[in-house]
Write a protein that holds these residues in place. Structure first.
Motif, PDB file in Angstrom:
ATOM      1  N   LYS A 129       0.851  -1.194   0.000  1.00 31.74           N
ATOM      2  CA  LYS A 129       0.000   0.000   0.000  1.00 31.74           C
ATOM      3  C   LYS A 129       0.884   1.241   0.000  1.00 31.74           C
ATOM      4  O   LYS A 129       1.489   1.578   1.011  1.00 31.74           O
ATOM      5  N   GLY A 130       1.009   1.864  -1.142  1.00 25.51           N
ATOM      6  CA  GLY A 130       1.858   3.062  -1.246  1.00 25.51           C
ATOM      7  C   GLY A 130       3.308   2.744  -1.553  1.00 25.51           C
ATOM      8  O   GLY A 130       4.052   3.603  -1.988  1.00 25.51           O
ATOM      9  N   LYS A 131       3.709   1.491  -1.291  1.00 29.93           N
ATOM     10  CA  LYS A 131       5.060   1.039  -1.652  1.00 29.93           C
ATOM     11  C   LYS A 131       4.937  -0.336  -2.273  1.00 29.93           C
ATOM     12  O   LYS A 131       4.289  -1.226  -1.712  1.00 29.93           O
ATOM     13  N   THR A 132       5.557  -0.506  -3.431  1.00 32.93           N
ATOM     14  CA  THR A 132       5.457  -1.788  -4.122  1.00 32.93           C
ATOM     15  C   THR A 132       6.802  -2.114  -4.778  1.00 32.93           C
ATOM     16  O   THR A 132       7.784  -1.414  -4.554  1.00 32.93           O
ATOM     17  N   GLN A 133       6.835  -3.192  -5.520  1.00 34.22           N
ATOM     18  CA  GLN A 133       8.060  -3.571  -6.230  1.00 34.22           C
ATOM     19  C   GLN A 133       7.940  -3.127  -7.683  1.00 34.22           C
ATOM     20  O   GLN A 133       6.967  -3.496  -8.368  1.00 34.22           O
ATOM     21  N   GLY A 134       8.911  -2.363  -8.149  1.00 37.06           N
ATOM     22  CA  GLY A 134       8.871  -1.908  -9.529  1.00 37.06           C
ATOM     23  C   GLY A 134      10.252  -1.940 -10.147  1.00 37.06           C
ATOM     24  O   GLY A 134      11.220  -2.347  -9.498  1.00 37.06           O
ATOM     25  N   GLY A 135      10.320  -1.530 -11.404  1.00 40.53           N
ATOM     26  CA  GLY A 135      11.620  -1.431 -12.058  1.00 40.53           C
ATOM     27  C   GLY A 135      11.614  -2.045 -13.443  1.00 40.53           C
ATOM     28  O   GLY A 135      11.037  -3.102 -13.650  1.00 40.53           O
TER      29      GLY A 135
ATOM     30  N   THR B  26      14.410  -2.930 -15.277  1.00 36.12           N
ATOM     31  CA  THR B  26      15.408  -3.981 -15.485  1.00 36.12           C
ATOM     32  C   THR B  26      15.671  -4.811 -14.241  1.00 36.12           C
ATOM     33  O   THR B  26      16.081  -5.957 -14.330  1.00 36.12           O
ATOM     34  N   GLU B  27      15.449  -4.202 -13.065  1.00 35.49           N
ATOM     35  CA  GLU B  27      15.582  -4.978 -11.837  1.00 35.49           C
ATOM     36  C   GLU B  27      14.574  -4.487 -10.810  1.00 35.49           C
ATOM     37  O   GLU B  27      13.999  -3.415 -10.960  1.00 35.49           O
ATOM     38  N   ARG B  28      14.380  -5.313  -9.788  1.00 33.12           N
ATOM     39  CA  ARG B  28      13.316  -5.082  -8.809  1.00 33.12           C
ATOM     40  C   ARG B  28      13.806  -4.193  -7.667  1.00 33.12           C
ATOM     41  O   ARG B  28      14.851  -4.442  -7.085  1.00 33.12           O
ATOM     42  N   PHE B  29      13.021  -3.151  -7.361  1.00 29.41           N
ATOM     43  CA  PHE B  29      13.329  -2.336  -6.181  1.00 29.41           C
ATOM     44  C   PHE B  29      12.041  -1.767  -5.610  1.00 29.41           C
ATOM     45  O   PHE B  29      11.008  -1.764  -6.277  1.00 29.41           O
ATOM     46  N   LEU B  30      12.135  -1.324  -4.340  1.00 37.00           N
ATOM     47  CA  LEU B  30      10.966  -0.755  -3.678  1.00 37.00           C
ATOM     48  C   LEU B  30      10.650   0.595  -4.308  1.00 37.00           C
ATOM     49  O   LEU B  30      11.520   1.450  -4.411  1.00 37.00           O
ATOM     50  N   THR B  31       9.410   0.754  -4.756  1.00 38.32           N
ATOM     51  CA  THR B  31       9.048   1.987  -5.438  1.00 38.32           C
ATOM     52  C   THR B  31       7.700   2.476  -4.920  1.00 38.32           C
ATOM     53  O   THR B  31       6.956   1.720  -4.297  1.00 38.32           O
ATOM     54  N   GLU B  32       7.383   3.718  -5.186  1.00 38.60           N
ATOM     55  CA  GLU B  32       6.103   4.275  -4.734  1.00 38.60           C
ATOM     56  C   GLU B  32       4.954   3.727  -5.562  1.00 38.60           C
ATOM     57  O   GLU B  32       5.097   3.535  -6.770  1.00 38.60           O
ATOM     58  N   GLY B  33       3.819   3.484  -4.923  1.00 38.75           N
ATOM     59  CA  GLY B  33       2.639   3.020  -5.636  1.00 38.75           C
ATOM     60  C   GLY B  33       2.018   1.820  -4.952  1.00 38.75           C
ATOM     61  O   GLY B  33       2.641   1.179  -4.106  1.00 38.75           O
ATOM     62  N   ASN B  34       0.778   1.538  -5.321  1.00 42.20           N
ATOM     63  CA  ASN B  34       0.065   0.393  -4.755  1.00 42.20           C
ATOM     64  C   ASN B  34       0.345  -0.873  -5.552  1.00 42.20           C
ATOM     65  O   ASN B  34       0.533  -0.819  -6.768  1.00 42.20           O
ATOM     66  N   GLY B  35       0.319  -2.019  -4.858  1.00 41.82           N
ATOM     67  CA  GLY B  35       0.361  -3.298  -5.543  1.00 41.82           C
ATOM     68  C   GLY B  35      -0.972  -3.559  -6.255  1.00 41.82           C
ATOM     69  O   GLY B  35      -1.932  -2.788  -6.115  1.00 41.82           O
ATOM     70  N   VAL B  36      -1.023  -4.651  -7.009  1.00 42.47           N
ATOM     71  CA  VAL B  36      -2.193  -4.921  -7.865  1.00 42.47           C
ATOM     72  C   VAL B  36      -3.450  -5.187  -7.033  1.00 42.47           C
ATOM     73  O   VAL B  36      -4.527  -4.639  -7.318  1.00 42.47           O
ATOM     74  N   THR B  37      -3.334  -6.001  -5.986  1.00 42.84           N
ATOM     75  CA  THR B  37      -4.515  -6.300  -5.154  1.00 42.84           C
ATOM     76  C   THR B  37      -4.985  -5.054  -4.430  1.00 42.84           C
ATOM     77  O   THR B  37      -6.190  -4.777  -4.371  1.00 42.84           O
ATOM     78  N   VAL B  38      -4.050  -4.286  -3.895  1.00 39.26           N
ATOM     79  CA  VAL B  38      -4.424  -3.047  -3.206  1.00 39.26           C
ATOM     80  C   VAL B  38      -5.163  -2.114  -4.162  1.00 39.26           C
ATOM     81  O   VAL B  38      -6.194  -1.532  -3.810  1.00 39.26           O
ATOM     82  N   ALA B  39      -4.664  -1.989  -5.372  1.00 45.31           N
ATOM     83  CA  ALA B  39      -5.305  -1.098  -6.347  1.00 45.31           C
ATOM     84  C   ALA B  39      -6.752  -1.529  -6.605  1.00 45.31           C
ATOM     85  O   ALA B  39      -7.663  -0.692  -6.635  1.00 45.31           O
ATOM     86  N   LEU B  40      -6.973  -2.832  -6.756  1.00 40.20           N
ATOM     87  CA  LEU B  40      -8.339  -3.300  -7.052  1.00 40.20           C
ATOM     88  C   LEU B  40      -9.256  -3.115  -5.839  1.00 40.20           C
ATOM     89  O   LEU B  40     -10.410  -2.697  -5.985  1.00 40.20           O
ATOM     90  N   LEU B  41      -8.750  -3.419  -4.645  1.00 42.22           N
ATOM     91  CA  LEU B  41      -9.586  -3.270  -3.448  1.00 42.22           C
ATOM     92  C   LEU B  41      -9.953  -1.809  -3.228  1.00 42.22           C
ATOM     93  O   LEU B  41     -11.108  -1.487  -2.944  1.00 42.22           O
ATOM     94  N   LYS B  42      -8.972  -0.925  -3.362  1.00 46.39           N
ATOM     95  CA  LYS B  42      -9.254   0.507  -3.168  1.00 46.39           C
ATOM     96  C   LYS B  42     -10.257   1.008  -4.210  1.00 46.39           C
ATOM     97  O   LYS B  42     -11.154   1.785  -3.892  1.00 46.39           O
ATOM     98  N   ARG B  43     -10.117   0.530  -5.424  1.00 49.39           N
ATOM     99  CA  ARG B  43     -11.036   0.919  -6.500  1.00 49.39           C
ATOM    100  C   ARG B  43     -12.476   0.522  -6.154  1.00 49.39           C
ATOM    101  O   ARG B  43     -13.433   1.125  -6.633  1.00 49.39           O
ATOM    102  N   ASN B  44     -12.605  -0.501  -5.332  1.00 46.73           N
ATOM    103  CA  ASN B  44     -13.934  -1.002  -4.965  1.00 46.73           C
ATOM    104  C   ASN B  44     -14.357  -0.602  -3.543  1.00 46.73           C
ATOM    105  O   ASN B  44     -15.227  -1.228  -2.945  1.00 46.73           O
ATOM    106  N   GLY B  45     -13.712   0.445  -3.023  1.00 49.73           N
ATOM    107  CA  GLY B  45     -14.166   1.049  -1.773  1.00 49.73           C
ATOM    108  C   GLY B  45     -13.736   0.355  -0.497  1.00 49.73           C
ATOM    109  O   GLY B  45     -14.261   0.653   0.585  1.00 49.73           O
TER     110      GLY B  45
END
Ligand code: SF4
Length: 159
Positions: free
Chosen positions: A111-117, A119-138
């Motif tokens: 929530k607010g921090k996810t894995q992005g990148g 070429t390689e994986r690092f902690l980045t700002e933003g929601n993960g996929v499940t969090v995004a869908l749950l928030k979208r649905n209230g």
């Protein structure tokens, strides 16, 4: 009832086959106030599994079809992540769940921090996929870090 990330309960379901037990989440389970789920397992992924990252953007962009979820081995697991998110939302609806506590920093549960990148994986700002869908649905989404706040903890334990 509250839905919580299964790895926070102490079940070895993360990509390394390990858990991240959290005392307050376990207390919710002990009191019969929470049920555990692992969206990545629900999406059909094995444990252990390759680490994964959102190629660019965040979970909302994955929902909108603008980006993909890729493993460290380069496999496209976007469909697994979407399926896991949809099953998790379905569980929330079936059990009338309006609050969830999910593991920070995950490509699914962050929530607010996810894995992005790119070429390689690092902690980045933003929601993960499940969090995004749950928030979208209230659904109200909390991380285990939010539980350190006694006001939030009191609210959740009394839900
Ligand atoms: S963070 Fe979420 S998807 Fe990852 S292991 Fe924990 S419950 Fe499963």
């Amino acid at each position: 009832m509250i839905l919580v990330s299964m790895c926070l309960v102490g079940i070895d379901c993360n990509y390394k086959g390990q858990s991240k037990p959290n005392k307050r989440v376990i207390e919710l389970i002990r009191r019969g106030k929470a049920i555990p789920v692992c969206p990545e397992q629900l999406g059909g992924l094995p444990t252990p599994r390759s680490g994964a990252r959102i190629l660019s953007g965040n979970g909302e962009d994955v929902l909108n079809g603008k980006t993909k979820v890729i493993t460290d081995a380069g496999e496209d697991v976007t469909e697994n992540y979407l399926k896991g998110a949809e099953y998790t939302l379905k569980l929330c609806r079936e059990y009338g769940i309006t609050s969830v506590i999910l593991k920070q920093g995950s490509p699914s549960c962050g929530k607010g921090k996810t894995q992005g990148g790119k070429t390689e994986r690092f902690l980045t700002e933003g929601n993960g996929v499940t969090v995004a869908l749950l928030k979208r649905n209230g659904i109200s989404v909390y991380s285990e870090e939010d539980l350190e706040n006694d006001e939030i903890w009191e609210k959740l334990i009394n839900e």
